[in-house]
Design a protein around this motif. Structure first.
Motif, short mmCIF file in Angstrom:
data_model
loop_
_atom_site.label_atom_id
_atom_site.label_comp_id
_atom_site.label_asym_id
_atom_site.label_seq_id
_atom_site.Cartn_x
_atom_site.Cartn_y
_atom_site.Cartn_z
N LEU A 283 -8.67 -7.51 13.18
CA LEU A 283 -9.65 -6.65 12.73
C LEU A 283 -9.67 -5.64 13.72
CD1 LEU A 283 -11.53 -5.86 10.60
CD2 LEU A 283 -13.57 -7.07 11.65
N GLU A 284 -9.60 -5.85 14.97
CA GLU A 284 -9.57 -4.63 15.86
C GLU A 284 -8.22 -3.70 15.70
OE1 GLU A 284 -9.84 -6.61 19.59
OE2 GLU A 284 -12.00 -6.73 19.63
N LYS A 285 -7.21 -4.73 15.54
CA LYS A 285 -5.91 -3.82 15.03
C LYS A 285 -6.00 -3.13 13.98
CE LYS A 285 -1.08 -4.58 15.23
NZ LYS A 285 -0.81 -3.75 16.78
N ASP A 286 -6.66 -3.67 12.85
CA ASP A 286 -6.69 -2.77 11.56
C ASP A 286 -7.70 -1.58 11.93
OD1 ASP A 286 -5.06 -4.71 10.31
OD2 ASP A 286 -6.60 -5.82 9.62
N LYS B 147 1.54 -7.26 -1.46
CA LYS B 147 1.38 -6.52 -0.32
C LYS B 147 -0.12 -6.79 0.23
CE LYS B 147 5.21 -3.30 -1.25
NZ LYS B 147 5.64 -1.94 -1.07
N PRO B 148 -0.19 -7.64 1.25
CA PRO B 148 -1.73 -7.50 1.49
C PRO B 148 -2.23 -6.25 2.31
CG PRO B 148 -0.29 -9.71 2.12
CD PRO B 148 0.58 -8.78 1.79
N GLU B 149 -1.24 -5.86 2.98
CA GLU B 149 -1.60 -4.40 3.74
C GLU B 149 -2.17 -3.23 2.98
OE1 GLU B 149 2.78 -4.25 2.81
OE2 GLU B 149 1.40 -5.66 3.66
N LEU B 150 -1.84 -3.31 1.47
CA LEU B 150 -2.53 -2.41 0.52
C LEU B 150 -4.03 -2.13 0.57
CD1 LEU B 150 -1.99 -0.28 -1.78
CD2 LEU B 150 -1.99 -2.24 -3.45
N LEU B 151 -4.53 -3.22 0.85
CA LEU B 151 -6.09 -3.40 0.73
C LEU B 151 -6.47 -2.79 2.17
CD1 LEU B 151 -6.69 -7.22 -0.04
CD2 LEU B 151 -7.01 -5.43 -1.46
N LEU B 152 -5.76 -2.91 3.06
CA LEU B 152 -6.27 -2.23 4.38
C LEU B 152 -6.13 -0.29 3.97
CD1 LEU B 152 -7.02 -1.88 7.38
CD2 LEU B 152 -4.23 -1.95 7.71
N HIS B 153 -5.14 -0.16 3.27
CA HIS B 153 -5.23 1.44 2.96
C HIS B 153 -6.14 1.81 2.10
CE1 HIS B 153 -1.33 1.67 5.07
NE2 HIS B 153 -1.00 1.00 4.29
N LEU B 154 -6.55 0.62 0.94
CA LEU B 154 -7.80 1.14 0.46
C LEU B 154 -9.15 1.05 1.01
CD1 LEU B 154 -7.04 -1.20 -2.82
CD2 LEU B 154 -6.81 1.53 -2.63
N LEU C 67 -16.13 -6.02 4.54
CA LEU C 67 -15.15 -6.10 5.83
C LEU C 67 -14.95 -7.40 6.29
CD1 LEU C 67 -13.50 -4.18 7.49
CD2 LEU C 67 -15.56 -4.00 9.06
N PRO C 68 -15.91 -8.28 6.35
CA PRO C 68 -15.88 -9.78 6.84
C PRO C 68 -14.99 -10.62 5.83
CG PRO C 68 -17.99 -9.11 7.38
CD PRO C 68 -17.44 -7.79 6.76
#
Length: 508
Positions: free
Chosen positions: A249-252, A334-341, A395-396
């Motif tokens: 989470l710190e990296k995200d 793509k799990p990283e798509l959720l990070l961009h959202l 977020l959690p």
């Protein structure tokens, strides 16, 4: 009277301003800037001491964002005169106004445009007011991301007790691999295998409600933890999954706190739709909330789908129900798509709050930007609601579920382990290079050159460190700078050894 007006106009320039006043203002501004820069430097030094490289990366992104906004402000200051000289037809300039009435300006540039029957593209006063918006946005975006990250960490604090429970004898007895149970008899199965799980029309409303309470239950955490460890580590490993999620989470957070071109593009659309004809307060503040609820529903749906997938493959479980991480559960794989959202949601909500604060400060609480009570109430309520839901609920849940992709992230290793493996890898390369140079050193005289046996000898060879060793007792580990590390399961199956906490790495 004319002389008084001329004196007032002249007093606004540096020619008639006391030098002590100019020096004092400059000194105060420089001192404040140095103080802020020194505080950021001390914060980076503290993170470096604690080996929190992800937070250092986030801090660097904050600095880059502040530098970007500073450049925009500087360009506006330099170009404000030239922007004001751009004349456009009055019929075009009076469209999409945020207010019904126009404010007249008597600047030199606008006067020239009025003489041509036109108006300035953006007046000097408008450029100065826009600079205030930039400073407010920089403050709100940084503060908003820090508050959201703090709320998420506070919510995940109780996961430490869940992680400690996995090392107790009671937990090991309850999840003994020698015990066989039906999936419906497990706590995870009772929670997700219900009548609404099989029907997609009913599943999504149920997942929408479940994201609020509890957003992450103890059963979900322990089951996903077990599936992650079984997919990437040896069975029975005491790997500290909670600390891994915290580091991930710190990296995200370093990505979320920064900016990007597409996020800024949508922010400019927000400014455009602030025109009075769009009645934006009735729909624009709800966009971050709708997207946040959609992400939370999707995350809960992924947990339910993993349970259904395990149920379809086997009706009986041994010990703990095993869920298998896979990218196909996520949108477009793509799990990283959720990070961009999440990045988009946080940025847009902070931008709307910053815009509201800016208009309040510059034009008053009851300005034409907020001429109705409904506008003020909706913007404030939506801003606070999205802040709380994103930090304490979504977020959690995002931090837990996004670890269930096919690939394992390099953040799975601690900073000390990564540094040790990198040093070992560099040392191994040096030893191999030294060995190669030593073997290629023998001199060949003319008589040997004419020898057929030496003519057919190939003294150049290469060693590929990436090839798997034929000796099953060795395991090659390669650490790269990429975000993820793909896991391969050779035949027979070979896994990483167990980790004790995050301080040691054992390979078998």
């Amino acid at each position: 009277m004319a002389g008084d007006e001329e004196t007032t106009t002249t007093a606004a320039t540096l020619e008639t301003t006391s030098t002590w006043a100019v020096a004092s203002v400059c000194f105060i501004l420089i001192a404040l800037s140095i103080l802020i820069e020194h505080a950021l430097h001390l914060l980076a030094k503290y993170f470096n001491k604690k080996r929190r490289r992800s937070l250092i990366h986030a801090l660097n992104n904050v600095k880059s964002e502040l530098m970007l906004l500073g450049f925009v402000s500087l360009l506006l200051t330099v170009c404000q005169k030239y922007i004001a000289k751009i004349c456009i037809p009055r019929s075009v300039g009076e469209t999409f106004l945020p207010c019904k009435t126009l404010t007249e300006s008597d600047s030199e540039e606008e006067t020239k445009c009025e003489e041509q029957g036109k108006m300035s593209l953006l007046s000097r006063q408008g450029v100065e007011e826009l600079q205030y918006l930039i400073f407010v946005l920089a403050f709100f975006h940084s503060l908003y991301c820090v508050l959201t990250f703090g709320l998420g960490m506070a919510k995940m604090k109780k996961w430490e007790s869940w992680e400690a429970e996995t090392r107790t004898l009671e937990y090991q007895f309850t999840n003994d691999p020698r015990r066989f149970r039906l999936i419906h008899q497990t706590s995870f199965g009772k929670q997700h295998l219900r009548y609404w799980s099989e029907h997609q029309i009913l599943r999504w409303p149920a997942c929408f409600i479940r994201q609020f309470y509890p957003s992450v239950s103890k059963v979900d955490y322990l089951t996903l933890r077990h599936g992650f460890i079984m997919a990437h580590f040896a069975e029975g490993s005491n790997y500290d999954f909670q600390k891994y999620i915290k580091r991930a989470l710190e990296k995200d957070f370093g990505v979320v706190v920064g900016g990007s071109f597409w996020v800024w593009s949508f922010s400019m659309l927000f400014v455009f739709f602030n025109a009075q004809v769009f009645y934006n307060y009735l729909w624009l503040p709800f966009i971050p909330l709708v997207m946040l609820l959609l992400v939370g529903t999707k995350l809960q749906g992924i947990i339910t789908k993993m349970c259904l997938d395990s149920h379809d493959k086997a009706l009986v479980v041994r010990g703990t129900l095993l869920v298998r991480p896979s990218d196909h559960f996520f949108w477009f794989g793509k799990p990283e798509l959720l990070l961009h959202l999440m990045h988009f949601i946080l940025f847009q909500n902070s931008f709307q709050l910053a815009f509201f604060t800016w208009t309040w400060y510059k034009f008053g609480f009851r300005s034409c930007f907020h001429d109705t009570t409904e506008d003020i109430v909706i913007r404030l309520v939506m801003g606070v609601l999205v802040q709380l839901l994103c930090g304490y609920v979504t977020l959690p849940l995002y931090a837990l579920v996004t670890q269930m992709g096919t690939s394992m992230r390099t953040i799975v290793f601690t900073e000390g382990v990564v540094e040790g493996l990198n040093r070992w890898r560099r040392k191994a390369k040096k030893n191999i290079a030294r060995r190669n140079n030593h073997s290629a050193r023998p001199s060949l005289d003319a008589s040997l050159d004419n020898s057929p046996s030496f003519n057919t000898l190939d003294t150049s060879f290469s060693v590929d460190l990436d090839q798997p060793s034929s000796d099953a007792g060795y395991l090659t580990v390669e650490i790269s700078d990429e975000e993820t590390v793909a896991t391969k399961r050779p035949e027979p199956r070979q896994k990483l050894g167990s980790f004790e906490g995050f301080d040691s790495c054992k390979t078998s």
